[in-house]
Design a protein around this motif. Structure first.
Motif, PDB file in Angstrom:
ATOM      1  N   GLU A 145      52.472  46.803  36.399  1.00 36.58           N
ATOM      2  CA  GLU A 145      52.082  45.829  36.931  1.00 36.58           C
ATOM      3  C   GLU A 145      50.794  45.987  37.219  1.00 36.58           C
ATOM      4  OE1 GLU A 145      54.649  42.366  38.782  1.00 36.58           O
ATOM      5  OE2 GLU A 145      54.055  44.189  39.859  1.00 36.58           O
ATOM      6  N   LEU A 146      50.690  46.749  37.981  1.00 40.04           N
ATOM      7  CA  LEU A 146      48.705  46.586  38.541  1.00 40.04           C
ATOM      8  C   LEU A 146      47.840  47.053  37.540  1.00 40.04           C
ATOM      9  CD1 LEU A 146      47.736  46.535  41.721  1.00 40.04           C
ATOM     10  CD2 LEU A 146      47.575  48.893  41.099  1.00 40.04           C
ATOM     11  N   TRP A 147      47.672  47.826  36.045  1.00 36.99           N
ATOM     12  CA  TRP A 147      47.013  47.990  35.744  1.00 36.99           C
ATOM     13  C   TRP A 147      47.230  46.488  34.685  1.00 36.99           C
ATOM     14  CZ3 TRP A 147      42.868  50.087  33.455  1.00 36.99           C
ATOM     15  CH2 TRP A 147      42.943  50.015  32.251  1.00 36.99           C
ATOM     16  N   ARG A 148      48.151  46.057  33.909  1.00 35.99           N
ATOM     17  CA  ARG A 148      47.824  44.524  33.648  1.00 35.99           C
ATOM     18  C   ARG A 148      47.265  43.716  34.866  1.00 35.99           C
ATOM     19  NH1 ARG A 148      52.854  46.381  32.321  1.00 35.99           N
ATOM     20  NH2 ARG A 148      54.165  45.274  33.797  1.00 35.99           N
ATOM     21  N   PHE A 149      47.779  43.585  35.977  1.00 42.55           N
ATOM     22  CA  PHE A 149      46.535  42.582  36.757  1.00 42.55           C
ATOM     23  C   PHE A 149      45.140  42.675  36.878  1.00 42.55           C
ATOM     24  CE2 PHE A 149      45.517  41.928  41.103  1.00 42.55           C
ATOM     25  CZ  PHE A 149      45.291  39.837  40.700  1.00 42.55           C
ATOM     26  N   TRP A 150      45.077  44.364  37.129  1.00 41.64           N
ATOM     27  CA  TRP A 150      43.352  44.378  37.456  1.00 41.64           C
ATOM     28  C   TRP A 150      42.341  44.309  35.703  1.00 41.64           C
ATOM     29  CZ3 TRP A 150      39.245  45.601  39.452  1.00 41.64           C
ATOM     30  CH2 TRP A 150      38.427  46.216  38.308  1.00 41.64           C
ATOM     31  N   LEU A 209      43.387  41.471  33.916  1.00 41.48           N
ATOM     32  CA  LEU A 209      43.179  40.471  34.032  1.00 41.48           C
ATOM     33  C   LEU A 209      42.230  39.142  35.042  1.00 41.48           C
ATOM     34  CD1 LEU A 209      47.378  38.868  34.413  1.00 41.48           C
ATOM     35  CD2 LEU A 209      45.123  38.446  31.779  1.00 41.48           C
ATOM     36  N   ILE A 210      41.572  40.033  36.077  1.00 43.36           N
ATOM     37  CA  ILE A 210      40.965  40.259  37.407  1.00 43.36           C
ATOM     38  C   ILE A 210      38.800  40.544  36.976  1.00 43.36           C
ATOM     39  CG2 ILE A 210      42.934  38.963  38.185  1.00 43.36           C
ATOM     40  CD1 ILE A 210      41.634  41.768  40.595  1.00 43.36           C
ATOM     41  N   GLN A 211      39.289  41.375  36.244  1.00 42.50           N
ATOM     42  CA  GLN A 211      38.143  42.167  36.522  1.00 42.50           C
ATOM     43  C   GLN A 211      36.942  41.437  35.413  1.00 42.50           C
ATOM     44  OE1 GLN A 211      37.915  46.397  34.288  1.00 42.50           O
ATOM     45  NE2 GLN A 211      39.687  45.205  32.790  1.00 42.50           N
ATOM     46  N   ILE A 212      35.715  41.865  35.937  1.00 41.91           N
ATOM     47  CA  ILE A 212      34.748  41.268  35.326  1.00 41.91           C
ATOM     48  C   ILE A 212      33.626  42.298  34.800  1.00 41.91           C
ATOM     49  CG2 ILE A 212      35.387  39.341  36.010  1.00 41.91           C
ATOM     50  CD1 ILE A 212      32.520  39.692  38.405  1.00 41.91           C
ATOM     51  N   VAL A 236      33.095  43.280  41.617  1.00 46.69           N
ATOM     52  CA  VAL A 236      34.565  43.875  40.412  1.00 46.69           C
ATOM     53  C   VAL A 236      35.505  42.869  39.950  1.00 46.69           C
ATOM     54  CG1 VAL A 236      32.851  45.995  40.916  1.00 46.69           C
ATOM     55  CG2 VAL A 236      35.592  44.888  41.633  1.00 46.69           C
ATOM     56  N   ALA A 237      36.247  42.361  40.264  1.00 54.75           N
ATOM     57  CA  ALA A 237      37.234  41.250  39.836  1.00 54.75           C
ATOM     58  C   ALA A 237      37.243  39.913  40.529  1.00 54.75           C
ATOM     59  CB  ALA A 237      37.836  42.057  40.621  1.00 54.75           C
ATOM     60  N   VAL A 238      37.472  38.769  39.976  1.00 53.94           N
ATOM     61  CA  VAL A 238      37.389  37.690  40.552  1.00 53.94           C
ATOM     62  C   VAL A 238      38.800  37.319  40.188  1.00 53.94           C
ATOM     63  CG1 VAL A 238      37.094  35.340  40.500  1.00 53.94           C
ATOM     64  CG2 VAL A 238      34.912  36.948  39.965  1.00 53.94           C
ATOM     65  N   MET A 239      39.182  36.674  41.424  1.00 49.79           N
ATOM     66  CA  MET A 239      40.850  35.644  41.084  1.00 49.79           C
ATOM     67  C   MET A 239      40.942  34.425  41.844  1.00 49.79           C
ATOM     68  SD  MET A 239      43.355  35.718  39.509  1.00 49.79           S
ATOM     69  CE  MET A 239      45.038  34.955  39.745  1.00 49.79           C
ATOM     70  N   GLY A 240      41.016  33.321  41.747  1.00 54.59           N
ATOM     71  CA  GLY A 240      40.701  32.089  41.633  1.00 54.59           C
ATOM     72  C   GLY A 240      39.028  32.399  42.959  1.00 54.59           C
ATOM     73  N   LYS A 241      39.579  31.852  44.382  1.00 59.83           N
ATOM     74  CA  LYS A 241      38.568  31.816  45.016  1.00 59.83           C
ATOM     75  C   LYS A 241      37.905  33.286  45.934  1.00 59.83           C
ATOM     76  CE  LYS A 241      36.510  27.925  44.337  1.00 59.83           C
ATOM     77  NZ  LYS A 241      34.772  27.574  44.231  1.00 59.83           N
ATOM     78  N   GLN A 242      38.275  34.343  45.033  1.00 63.92           N
ATOM     79  CA  GLN A 242      39.077  35.562  45.744  1.00 63.92           C
ATOM     80  C   GLN A 242      37.907  36.514  45.136  1.00 63.92           C
ATOM     81  OE1 GLN A 242      41.372  37.022  48.721  1.00 63.92           O
ATOM     82  NE2 GLN A 242      40.675  34.491  49.114  1.00 63.92           N
ATOM     83  N   VAL A 245      43.032  45.369  45.088  1.00 62.41           N
ATOM     84  CA  VAL A 245      43.578  45.408  43.526  1.00 62.41           C
ATOM     85  C   VAL A 245      45.195  44.516  44.497  1.00 62.41           C
ATOM     86  CG1 VAL A 245      44.248  45.603  41.452  1.00 62.41           C
ATOM     87  CG2 VAL A 245      42.140  46.223  42.317  1.00 62.41           C
ATOM     88  N   GLN A 246      45.567  46.511  44.995  1.00 60.80           N
ATOM     89  CA  GLN A 246      47.208  45.539  44.656  1.00 60.80           C
ATOM     90  C   GLN A 246      47.256  44.370  46.158  1.00 60.80           C
ATOM     91  OE1 GLN A 246      50.618  47.429  43.490  1.00 60.80           O
ATOM     92  NE2 GLN A 246      50.880  45.846  44.597  1.00 60.80           N
ATOM     93  N   ALA A 247      46.787  44.501  46.949  1.00 64.24           N
ATOM     94  CA  ALA A 247      47.164  43.382  47.976  1.00 64.24           C
ATOM     95  C   ALA A 247      47.010  42.705  47.572  1.00 64.24           C
ATOM     96  CB  ALA A 247      45.455  43.758  49.153  1.00 64.24           C
TER      97      ALA A 247
END
Length: 122
Positions: free
Chosen positions: A25-30, A32-35, A55-61, A97-99
């Motif tokens: 799950e963590l790998w799949r999430f990464w 999605l959010i990495q740039i 290195v990553a964007v998710m919404g406004k984070q 990423v986990q947080a």
């Protein structure tokens, strides 16, 4: 020895080392959010190095690398390309990423941040 901003190649070494630790799950999430890492402006701490690598964007984070403290951090932003919150965590990439994944799953904060330098003489 004078401080110099981290080079993109060295940042990629950090990212690749972290990716080796990510699974499921963590790998799949990464994924999605990495740039592709890009420099974002942060004043005043990021001024000398031309900004910090995001290195990553998710919404406004965002997840970004603090090359002054040599660790990854999470901050919010309002305008793409710039952020104000400065943290001096010395975390491996896996931790923010986990947080962020945990916050999305459970809601709310709970991720500790180390603040900017304090002047203890005041």
């Amino acid at each position: 020895m004078q401080w110099e901003p981290v080079a993109l190649e060295a940042l990629y070494d950090e990212i690749l080392a972290a990716e080796e630790k990510m699974q499921g799950e963590l790998w799949r999430f990464w994924q999605l959010i990495q740039i592709f890492p890009e420099k974002w402006q942060q004043t005043p701490y990021g001024d000398e190095g031309g900004g910090f690598w995001v290195v990553a964007v998710m919404g406004k984070q965002i997840i970004w690398y603090n090359d002054i403290e040599e660790g990854f951090n999470r901050s919010s932003y309002e305008q793409y390309g710039t952020f104000h919150e400065y943290w001096c965590n010395q975390d491996e990439l896996v931790w923010p990423v986990q947080a962020l994944l945990t916050e999305i799953k459970l809601g709310g904060g709970g991720f500790a941040q180390a603040g900017p330098p304090q002047n203890i003489d005041e």
